[in-house]
Design an enzyme around this catalytic site. Structure first.
Site, PDB file in Angstrom:
ATOM      1  N   SER A 120       0.195  -2.023  10.551  1.00 33.44           N
ATOM      2  CA  SER A 120      -0.817  -3.021  10.170  1.00 33.44           C
ATOM      3  C   SER A 120      -1.741  -3.352  11.335  1.00 33.44           C
ATOM      4  O   SER A 120      -1.331  -3.335  12.499  1.00 33.44           O
ATOM      5  CB  SER A 120      -0.114  -4.301   9.701  1.00 33.44           C
ATOM      6  OG  SER A 120      -1.032  -5.359   9.559  1.00 33.44           O
ATOM      7  N   TYR A 143      -7.775  -3.764   8.733  1.00 34.64           N
ATOM      8  CA  TYR A 143      -8.517  -4.895   8.182  1.00 34.64           C
ATOM      9  C   TYR A 143      -9.827  -4.917   8.970  1.00 34.64           C
ATOM     10  O   TYR A 143      -9.829  -5.192  10.178  1.00 34.64           O
ATOM     11  CB  TYR A 143      -7.774  -6.216   8.402  1.00 34.64           C
ATOM     12  CG  TYR A 143      -6.718  -6.533   7.365  1.00 34.64           C
ATOM     13  CD1 TYR A 143      -7.013  -6.490   5.998  1.00 34.64           C
ATOM     14  CD2 TYR A 143      -5.442  -6.916   7.752  1.00 34.64           C
ATOM     15  CE1 TYR A 143      -6.040  -6.804   5.047  1.00 34.64           C
ATOM     16  CE2 TYR A 143      -4.468  -7.231   6.793  1.00 34.64           C
ATOM     17  CZ  TYR A 143      -4.781  -7.173   5.448  1.00 34.64           C
ATOM     18  OH  TYR A 143      -3.825  -7.487   4.509  1.00 34.64           O
ATOM     19  N   THR A 169      -7.805  -1.335   4.048  1.00 35.23           N
ATOM     20  CA  THR A 169      -7.462  -2.275   2.975  1.00 35.23           C
ATOM     21  C   THR A 169      -8.741  -2.909   2.446  1.00 35.23           C
ATOM     22  O   THR A 169      -9.483  -3.550   3.189  1.00 35.23           O
ATOM     23  CB  THR A 169      -6.477  -3.341   3.493  1.00 35.23           C
ATOM     24  OG1 THR A 169      -5.298  -2.658   3.934  1.00 35.23           O
ATOM     25  CG2 THR A 169      -6.100  -4.330   2.401  1.00 35.23           C
ATOM     26  N   LYS A 243      -7.010   1.366   0.349  1.00 34.41           N
ATOM     27  CA  LYS A 243      -5.815   0.669  -0.170  1.00 34.41           C
ATOM     28  C   LYS A 243      -6.224  -0.553  -0.985  1.00 34.41           C
ATOM     29  O   LYS A 243      -6.942  -1.417  -0.474  1.00 34.41           O
ATOM     30  CB  LYS A 243      -4.930   0.214   1.001  1.00 34.41           C
ATOM     31  CG  LYS A 243      -3.743  -0.651   0.593  1.00 34.41           C
ATOM     32  CD  LYS A 243      -2.831  -0.939   1.775  1.00 34.41           C
ATOM     33  CE  LYS A 243      -1.551  -1.639   1.351  1.00 34.41           C
ATOM     34  NZ  LYS A 243      -1.696  -3.079   1.151  1.00 34.41           N
ATOM     35  N   HIS A 267      -1.547  -5.365  -3.673  1.00 37.53           N
ATOM     36  CA  HIS A 267      -1.127  -6.070  -2.456  1.00 37.53           C
ATOM     37  C   HIS A 267       0.211  -6.795  -2.699  1.00 37.53           C
ATOM     38  O   HIS A 267       0.442  -7.892  -2.191  1.00 37.53           O
ATOM     39  CB  HIS A 267      -2.212  -7.072  -2.027  1.00 37.53           C
ATOM     40  CG  HIS A 267      -2.370  -7.195  -0.540  1.00 37.53           C
ATOM     41  ND1 HIS A 267      -3.386  -6.612   0.165  1.00 37.53           N
ATOM     42  CD2 HIS A 267      -1.622  -7.857   0.388  1.00 37.53           C
ATOM     43  CE1 HIS A 267      -3.284  -6.912   1.454  1.00 37.53           C
ATOM     44  NE2 HIS A 267      -2.205  -7.664   1.612  1.00 37.53           N
TER      45      HIS A 267
HETATM   46  C1  LIG Z   1       4.999  -9.803   4.409  1.00 35.94           C
HETATM   47  C2  LIG Z   1       3.918  -8.870   3.960  1.00 35.94           C
HETATM   48  C3  LIG Z   1       2.848  -8.608   4.801  1.00 35.94           C
HETATM   49  C4  LIG Z   1       1.833  -7.732   4.395  1.00 35.94           C
HETATM   50  N1  LIG Z   1       0.829  -7.435   5.267  1.00 35.94           N
HETATM   51  C5  LIG Z   1      -0.104  -6.515   4.911  1.00 35.94           C
HETATM   52  C6  LIG Z   1      -1.088  -6.091   5.854  1.00 35.94           C
HETATM   53  O1  LIG Z   1      -1.098  -6.515   7.006  1.00 35.94           O
HETATM   54  N2  LIG Z   1      -2.014  -5.203   5.420  1.00 35.94           N
HETATM   55  C7  LIG Z   1      -2.018  -4.693   4.150  1.00 35.94           C
HETATM   56  O2  LIG Z   1      -2.874  -3.881   3.812  1.00 35.94           O
HETATM   57  N3  LIG Z   1      -1.074  -5.045   3.249  1.00 35.94           N
HETATM   58  C8  LIG Z   1      -0.115  -5.940   3.605  1.00 35.94           C
HETATM   59  N4  LIG Z   1       0.868  -6.265   2.709  1.00 35.94           N
HETATM   60  C9  LIG Z   1       0.923  -5.596   1.384  1.00 35.94           C
HETATM   61  C10 LIG Z   1       1.767  -4.310   1.463  1.00 35.94           C
HETATM   62  O3  LIG Z   1       1.105  -3.325   2.231  1.00 35.94           O
HETATM   63  C11 LIG Z   1       2.045  -3.691   0.086  1.00 35.94           C
HETATM   64  O4  LIG Z   1       0.832  -3.483  -0.594  1.00 35.94           O
HETATM   65  C12 LIG Z   1       2.982  -4.517  -0.790  1.00 35.94           C
HETATM   66  O5  LIG Z   1       3.949  -5.198  -0.030  1.00 35.94           O
HETATM   67  C13 LIG Z   1       3.675  -3.579  -1.789  1.00 35.94           C
HETATM   68  O6  LIG Z   1       4.444  -4.296  -2.697  1.00 35.94           O
HETATM   69  P1  LIG Z   1       6.033  -4.509  -2.552  1.00 35.94           P
HETATM   70  O7  LIG Z   1       6.228  -5.517  -1.470  1.00 35.94           O
HETATM   71  O8  LIG Z   1       6.417  -5.010  -3.903  1.00 35.94           O
HETATM   72  O9  LIG Z   1       6.688  -3.183  -2.238  1.00 35.94           O
HETATM   73  C14 LIG Z   1       1.885  -7.134   3.101  1.00 35.94           C
HETATM   74  C15 LIG Z   1       2.973  -7.413   2.270  1.00 35.94           C
HETATM   75  C16 LIG Z   1       3.983  -8.262   2.673  1.00 35.94           C
HETATM   76  C17 LIG Z   1       5.154  -8.508   1.768  1.00 35.94           C
END
Ligand SMILES: Cc1cc2nc3c(=O)[nH]c(=O)nc-3n(C[C@H](O)[C@H](O)[C@H](O)COP(=O)(O)O)c2cc1C
Length: 369
Positions: A120, A143, A169, A243, A267
């Site tokens: 990330s 980002y 993203t 994404k 997300h």
């Molecule tokens: C705690 C957390 C932090 C996240 N941070 C980011 C991030 O920094 N950038 C991003 O593109 N997606 C972020 N996401 C989304 C994840 O990349 C992903 O799309 C999502 O967690 C997938 O669903 P799942 O948790 O049900 O497997 C985050 C998700 C969680 C749970």
């Protein structure tokens, strides 16, 4: 009644984590409430968050028999990389909220399980240290920052340490209304910060999250457009994937703007509540893309059967988010490795029981009509 209470399964220590949900229970025990709420929460009423699971659960698989499943091959080639299996680790911010070694532990754990980690923009360990811990390829999640010079530096920095895919993203011009975080006042713990986003003032560490009444974050650029993608492509040396695409319309635009891949994602239900489940959106995007670039998938993947379902509906690979963070919180690098290995074992079992032995054989035919 007393006996029943003391023996309640919630209290009994888990003898052994045998699936991803067991790791969820372990993680909850290890984390302070505020970190737990940040990790598991979704936006609004969490309708989309729940729907991701409900829709995957509702799809049925078609068992086939007597097909010699003694050899199962889960390998694939993605963006010119040979991967052992189609399970990748989605970008997630702030790993040090979950484990003191943060992204370095995640990269080590991912490497031991042959899984790509998507780092990330909001990593809490310097890219160099993450790359040093990695044994499997790293990708980088961007980002876009309001400061374009800084954004370019961030991408080039990630490329310099060896990130092989740029995952931009696009579903987060503003953060979602994440009530659980807001209620607990989620903030980065003392000593934990974004280590690679230079030049951003440290005043508001909960990047992208709405902790006040303002929807905008100083760490997200709400003015981003398709032109921003063209601009990124003009200097990025690695394939650029987008994404957070859920519609046919945006999938077509992504292709027009030269995306090398699309990640169908809502997300993890953390942004627009009442958006469809990712798995509901997948077939439309796959149809619009018509095989021109790989389509990836995330959102609610918890079981090997979910991986089969996503691949059957046209995804080339899946990402998991929360589950590997549960592993990280429960047991650091080892926990991450175990989560991937458990999911992979389930995936191989589900393939065999559907009567398929390679990813190429996973088609809509494995779904119950
Ligand atoms: C705690 C957390 C932090 C996240 N941070 C980011 C991030 O920094 N950038 C991003 O593109 N997606 C972020 N996401 C989304 C994840 O990349 C992903 O799309 C999502 O967690 C997938 O669903 P799942 O948790 O049900 O497997 C985050 C998700 C969680 C749970």
């Amino acid at each position: 009644v007393r006996r029943l209470k003391t023996r309640s399964p919630r209290r009994a220590p888990l003898p052994k984590a045998v699936n991803l949900f067991d790791f969820e229970a372990l993680a909850q025990k290890h984390l302070p409430l505020v970190a737990w709420e940040y990790l598991c929460g979704g936006a609004g009423d969490e309708i989309t968050l729940r729907r991701n699971r409900e829709c995957l659960d509702a799809i049925r698989l078609k068992p086939r028999v007597l097909r010699d499943v003694s050899q199962i091959d889960t390998q694939l080639t993605l963006f010119d990389q040979r991967l052992d299996h189609p399970i990748l680790l989605a970008p997630a911010a702030y790993h040090k909220v979950f484990h003191p070694q943060g992204e370095a532990a995640a990269a080590r754990g991912a490497g031991a399980a042959g899984a790509v980690l998507v780092v990330s923009s909001f990593a809490t360990v310097k890219f160099e240290a993450i790359a040093a811990a990695a044994k499997a390829p790293l990708w980088f999640q961007l980002y876009v920052q309001r400061d374009r010079a800084m954004t370019r530096e961030l991408v080039q920095h990630a490329e310099t340490v060896g990130c092989r895919v740029l995952c931009v993203t696009v579903d987060t011009p503003v953060g979602g209304s994440r009530n659980r975080e807001m209620r607990r006042g989620f903030n980065l713990p003392p000593g934990v910060k974004m280590e690679n986003v230079a030049g951003v003032r440290g005043g508001s560490p909960s990047a992208g999250h709405i902790t006040s009444g303002d929807i905008y974050s100083e760490h997200l650029d709400p003015s981003m457009t398709w032109e921003t993608i063209d601009w990124l492509r003009s200097f990025a040396k690695t394939p650029l994937i987008l994404k957070g695409i859920l519609t046919k319309e945006d999938a077509r635009l992504a292709l027009e703007h030269g995306a090398a891949g699309i990640l169908v994602s809502n997300h993890g239900g953390r942004n627009l509540d009442t958006a469809p489940a990712s798995i509901e959106a997948l077939p439309g995007v796959v149809e619009a893309v018509a095989g021109r670039v790989p389509v990836l998938f995330d959102g609610g993947v918890r079981r090997g059967t979910d991986v089969v379902k996503a691949l059957a509906l046209g995804a080339r690979a899946v990402m998991i988010g929360r589950p590997y963070l549960w592993g990280l919180a429960a047991d650091g690098a080892e926990g991450v490795t175990q989560v991937v290995r458990l999911l992979l074992a389930e995936f191989r079992s589900a393939m065999a029981l559907c009567g398929v032995t390679s990813l190429a054989q996973i088609s809509p035919e494995v779904l119950w009509p």
